[in-house]
Scaffold this active site. Structure first.
Site, short mmCIF file in Angstrom:
data_model
loop_
_atom_site.label_atom_id
_atom_site.label_comp_id
_atom_site.label_asym_id
_atom_site.label_seq_id
_atom_site.Cartn_x
_atom_site.Cartn_y
_atom_site.Cartn_z
N LEU A 136 -23.37 -26.59 9.42
CA LEU A 136 -23.09 -26.90 10.19
C LEU A 136 -24.21 -28.62 11.05
O LEU A 136 -23.84 -29.54 11.46
CB LEU A 136 -22.69 -26.22 11.14
N GLU A 176 -30.99 -15.73 8.78
CA GLU A 176 -30.60 -15.16 7.34
C GLU A 176 -31.35 -15.96 6.20
O GLU A 176 -32.25 -15.99 6.46
CB GLU A 176 -29.37 -16.19 7.32
N ARG A 234 -30.38 -18.04 -0.56
CA ARG A 234 -28.99 -17.77 -1.39
C ARG A 234 -29.08 -17.25 -2.93
O ARG A 234 -28.20 -16.93 -3.56
CB ARG A 234 -27.66 -18.78 -0.81
N HIS A 278 -22.00 -18.38 -3.14
CA HIS A 278 -22.06 -17.39 -1.83
C HIS A 278 -22.60 -16.19 -2.41
O HIS A 278 -21.17 -15.15 -3.29
CB HIS A 278 -21.42 -17.56 -0.39
N GLY A 287 -21.81 -17.42 9.94
CA GLY A 287 -23.17 -16.99 10.31
C GLY A 287 -23.90 -17.52 11.66
O GLY A 287 -23.98 -17.34 13.13
N GLY A 324 -13.46 -31.67 10.05
CA GLY A 324 -14.44 -30.80 10.61
C GLY A 324 -15.91 -31.62 11.92
O GLY A 324 -15.72 -32.67 12.15
N TRP A 327 -14.12 -21.68 9.56
CA TRP A 327 -14.56 -20.59 9.24
C TRP A 327 -16.18 -20.26 9.13
O TRP A 327 -16.22 -19.40 8.97
CB TRP A 327 -13.86 -20.74 7.62
N GLU A 365 -20.68 -32.41 4.92
CA GLU A 365 -20.63 -31.55 3.49
C GLU A 365 -20.47 -32.74 1.89
O GLU A 365 -21.09 -31.84 0.82
CB GLU A 365 -19.30 -30.73 3.10
N LYS A 406 -5.81 -34.26 7.01
CA LYS A 406 -4.95 -33.95 5.96
C LYS A 406 -3.79 -32.33 6.38
O LYS A 406 -2.73 -33.29 5.75
CB LYS A 406 -5.60 -33.87 4.41
N ARG A 446 -28.70 -25.36 -0.52
CA ARG A 446 -28.74 -25.28 0.88
C ARG A 446 -29.42 -23.94 1.55
O ARG A 446 -28.91 -22.92 1.26
CB ARG A 446 -27.34 -26.17 1.48
N HIS A 464 -18.77 -21.23 -2.65
CA HIS A 464 -19.55 -21.52 -1.69
C HIS A 464 -19.60 -23.37 -0.99
O HIS A 464 -18.89 -23.80 -0.01
CB HIS A 464 -20.32 -20.42 -1.34
P1 FAD Z 1 -14.41 -29.58 7.19
O1 FAD Z 1 -14.99 -29.16 8.49
O2 FAD Z 1 -14.49 -28.98 5.74
O3 FAD Z 1 -14.25 -30.55 7.25
C1 FAD Z 1 -13.50 -31.85 6.23
C2 FAD Z 1 -12.31 -31.94 6.95
O4 FAD Z 1 -10.88 -33.45 6.04
C3 FAD Z 1 -11.11 -31.26 7.45
O5 FAD Z 1 -10.67 -31.39 8.40
C4 FAD Z 1 -9.59 -31.82 6.05
O6 FAD Z 1 -8.46 -31.19 6.03
C5 FAD Z 1 -10.60 -33.06 5.89
N1 FAD Z 1 -10.02 -33.83 4.19
C6 FAD Z 1 -10.16 -33.13 3.74
N2 FAD Z 1 -9.47 -34.06 2.39
C7 FAD Z 1 -9.10 -34.79 3.43
C8 FAD Z 1 -7.95 -36.38 2.94
N3 FAD Z 1 -7.92 -36.96 1.49
N4 FAD Z 1 -7.84 -37.15 4.23
C9 FAD Z 1 -7.71 -36.68 4.95
N5 FAD Z 1 -8.17 -35.70 5.59
C10 FAD Z 1 -8.90 -35.35 4.40
N6 FAD Z 1 -22.60 -23.96 7.67
C11 FAD Z 1 -23.46 -22.97 8.29
O7 FAD Z 1 -24.25 -24.51 8.96
N7 FAD Z 1 -23.23 -22.20 9.06
C12 FAD Z 1 -22.13 -21.45 8.67
O8 FAD Z 1 -21.55 -20.20 9.27
C13 FAD Z 1 -21.79 -21.11 7.79
N8 FAD Z 1 -20.57 -20.37 6.94
C14 FAD Z 1 -19.42 -20.74 6.56
C15 FAD Z 1 -18.69 -20.23 5.96
C16 FAD Z 1 -17.30 -20.11 5.19
C17 FAD Z 1 -16.20 -19.17 4.57
C18 FAD Z 1 -17.58 -21.67 5.06
C19 FAD Z 1 -16.22 -21.98 3.73
C20 FAD Z 1 -18.90 -22.43 5.10
C21 FAD Z 1 -19.29 -22.17 5.99
N9 FAD Z 1 -20.48 -23.29 6.05
C22 FAD Z 1 -21.59 -22.86 7.13
C23 FAD Z 1 -20.23 -24.18 5.60
C24 FAD Z 1 -20.20 -25.38 7.14
O9 FAD Z 1 -18.76 -24.50 7.46
C25 FAD Z 1 -19.02 -26.83 6.12
O10 FAD Z 1 -19.96 -27.24 4.97
C26 FAD Z 1 -19.13 -27.44 7.05
O11 FAD Z 1 -18.28 -26.74 8.25
C27 FAD Z 1 -18.51 -29.13 6.94
O12 FAD Z 1 -18.31 -29.68 7.79
P2 FAD Z 1 -17.13 -30.95 6.87
O13 FAD Z 1 -16.81 -31.69 8.50
O14 FAD Z 1 -18.17 -31.75 6.39
O15 FAD Z 1 -15.77 -30.52 6.79
C1 SIN Z 2 -22.53 -17.15 6.44
O1 SIN Z 2 -22.55 -16.34 7.58
O2 SIN Z 2 -23.06 -16.51 5.43
C2 SIN Z 2 -22.88 -18.74 5.37
C3 SIN Z 2 -23.50 -19.08 6.32
C4 SIN Z 2 -23.75 -20.71 5.71
O3 SIN Z 2 -22.98 -21.05 4.75
O4 SIN Z 2 -24.58 -21.35 5.84
#
Ligand code: FAD
Ligand code: SIN
Length: 538
Positions: free
Chosen positions: A395, A123, A295, A244, A57, A22, A54, A378, A44, A389, A354
């Site tokens: 992001l 937001e 939120r 959320h 916003g 991510g 996903w 995260e 994974k 948060r 969320h």
């Molecule tokens: P992720 O993007 O979840 O990536 C995690 C990675 O780890 C994935 O590739 C997964 O496959 C991998 N993984 C998991 N377990 C394992 C394992 N055991 N072994 C190997 N790989 C593994 N935040 C904002 O700031 N703005 C927004 O607009 C916003 N909108 C959102 C909308 C939705 C629907 C959701 C669900 C979340 C939203 N968020 C938003 C929150 C934000 O998207 C996430 O908190 C952020 O993308 C997390 O990034 P990350 O890299 O930490 O994890």
């Molecule tokens: C959203 O677009 O409402 C999600 C934004 C966020 O989780 O930061």
């Protein structure tokens, strides 16, 4: 304590292992390459799976006219309800604009206004328009696309997809020197192997799947937090699960489990209103920002409205939002798929899990309490989010702290260590208990909790924890991780006898100054839990 797994049958090695693809994992990997380190990125499922793609916003950063990191800081601290680590917030908001510019330099394209400037929206909890967005409501997909393209072009990053990391490998001093990983692959890298490295970064995202309804994709089973716990690392703030407020409610029991469609807060930022079952706006008078309150406040009020009227959802009125299909194409499509035209119909919505504001406790450069192990995104608890948060700060956190971690690793990389067996204890649970864990958590440790509901959930979890498995496989590893996290969340939620941010207790409805501290959980190698507290730095 380790997960029950076969002995590794193959070995791979790099300077640094990054787990997860991510925003946090990809940013860390790219920045590590600037220091010329070899990186193994394991993920994974398919490389673009995870919450990042996903995200709807946008990304918050003080880039607009009249805005400043100080104002962004103030909104972040207010949303965090007295529990933010101010040093972490300072880093987030001051390094944020530079991190976003770097992302743009890496190829991410954000929506522009008619004058050609980056179009900034608003937001919940923000007092200014400071949210950059892409493709209307497809910000995460654009961030993911741009970062993946950069990773693809960098031959110093080896990517292994369908590679589920099971546990950390530690040397005789407890320093992490690699991970065990299960790969669904071919030839020499199939099944369980060991990946060795001089540092390991967990960027495995959230744990929304602990609950029965979530905005998170199926990979969000909190594997990294559970793995860190088993390696002896401290986790913090896990009781602060953000629900959320506006998740599409579907009148179909089969469609009410697992990942649910999100209706972005940005829809309210563009003027949509919340209505109760009588058609009345209920956020007026509850907070100066009404529908755009932080939120946790909106989610609580929706929950109150649903409970009082005994209805399964409230309504979002977006009929006055201009150009809905163009501004929010993803949401428009998911509404249409569920028989709703948001231009002329109200959208039924209810809160769902969320975001995990807590996670693996890290310092300002992403070091966990176990040497050699870092956490980012995260999965980590930097303290920047406190008890709740602020929208679109997640992001941003991945971008900012991914850079800080890489810098620290490049300065402090020891020689490769040799893994030793530190514990004979293993755990593996029956995959059939997954839904029971999720339902029990939603019922007893959801938006509203009490000592009674939490104890009932803990009892149910203890029963479920006796359902052992002797057949290691992906579903069993994931469910064991979900179980450990559920226990950690409930233990912390029981401990915190107050209401604050996204932790809402019916038996302790007020915040208490005595609880201006973080709750830390640790899991011993013999399977015992310890709980402690640390003061929050203001
Ligand atoms: P992720 O993007 O979840 O990536 C995690 C990675 O780890 C994935 O590739 C997964 O496959 C991998 N993984 C998991 N377990 C394992 C394992 N055991 N072994 C190997 N790989 C593994 N935040 C904002 O700031 N703005 C927004 O607009 C916003 N909108 C959102 C909308 C939705 C629907 C959701 C669900 C979340 C939203 N968020 C938003 C929150 C934000 O998207 C996430 O908190 C952020 O993308 C997390 O990034 P990350 O890299 O930490 O994890
Ligand atoms: C959203 O677009 O409402 C999600 C934004 C966020 O989780 O930061």
């Amino acid at each position: 304590m380790k997960l029950l797994a076969p002995n590794p049958g193959w070995t791979v090695q790099a300077d640094v292992i990054v787990i997860g693809s991510g925003v946090a994992g990809l940013t860390t990997a790219l920045n590590l390459r600037a220091a010329n380190l070899s990186v193994l990125l394991v993920t994974k499922a398919k490389i673009d799976e995870g919450s990042t793609k996903w995200a709807q916003g946008g990304i918050a950063a003080a880039l607009g006219p009249g805005d400043s990191p100080d104002q962004h800081k103030s909104d972040t601290l207010i949303a965090g309800a007295g529990l933010c680590d101010e040093d972490a917030v300072n880093i987030l908001v001051t390094k944020g604009p530079e991190a976003v510019r770097k992302l743009i330099a890496r190829g991410a394209v954000f929506d522009k206004s008619s004058t050609g400037e980056i179009d900034l929206t608003r937001e919940g909890g923000h007092h200014r328009n400071r949210i950059l967005h892409a493709g209307g409501d497809a910000t995460g997909a654009e961030v993911s696309r741009a970062l993946l393209a950069a990773v693809h072009d960098d031959h110093g990053i080896e990517v292994i997809e369908h590679a589920l990391v099971i546990d950390a490998l530690q040397d005789e001093f407890g320093r992490v020197c690699g991970v065990s990983v299960h790969v669904i692959g071919e030839g020499s890298r199939d099944g369980v192997g060991q990946a060795l490295a001089r540092a390991v970064v967990i960027a495995t995202g959230g744990l929304g799947q602990v609950y029965s309804q979530t905005t998170n994709p199926s990979v969000s089973t909190g594997d990294g937090v559970a793995m860190a716990l088993r390696a002896g690392a401290a986790v913090a703030d896990v009781e602060f699960i953000q629900f959320h407020p506006t998740v599409l409610w579907r009148d179909n029991p089969a469609g009410q489990e697992g990942q649910q469609p999100l209706i972005s807060e940005a829809v309210r930022g563009e003027g949509a209103l919340l209505l109760n079952h009588k058609g009345e706006r209920f956020m007026l008078g509850k907070h100066e920002l009404a529908e755009l309150a932080p939120r946790d406040i909106v989610a609580k009020e929706i929950f109150n409205q649903m409970k009082t009227a005994n209805v399964p959802h409230v309504w979002l009125d977006a009929t006055h939002v201009h150009d809905f299909p163009e501004r929010f194409p993803t949401i428009f499509q998911s509404c249409n798929e569920n028989g709703i035209d948001p231009r002329v119909q109200l959208i039924p919505i209810a809160p769902a899990s969320h975001y995990a504001s807590g996670g693996v406790l890290v310092n300002l450069v992403g070091q966990t309490t176990v040497p050699g192990l870092y956490a980012c995104g995260e999965t980590a608890c930097t303290g920047a989010h406190g008890a709740n948060r602020l929208a679109s700060n997640s992001l941003l956190e991945g971008l900012v702290f991914g850079a800080a971690i890489s810098e620290d690793i490049s300065k402090n990389l020891p020689p490769q260590g040799t893994p030793v067996k530190r514990s004979e204890e293993t755990l593996l649970l029956d995959p059939a208990i997954r839904l029971s864990i999720q339902l029990s958590m939603t019922e007893g440790a959801g938006v509203l909790r009490s000592e009674k509901s939490l104890r009932e959930t803990l009892n149910q979890l203890e029963q479920l924890g006796t359902r052992r498995s002797t057949a290691p496989r992906i579903e069993a590893w994931e469910v064991t991780n979900l179980y450990l996290l559920a226990v950690a969340i409930v233990r912390s939620a029981l401990e915190r006898e107050e209401s604050r941010g996204s932790h809402w207790r019916s038996d302790f409805p007020e915040s208490s100054d005595l609880w201006q501290k973080r709750i830390i959980q640790k899991f011993g190698i013999d399977g015992s839990w310890t709980t402690s507290e640390i003061e929050v730095k203001h």
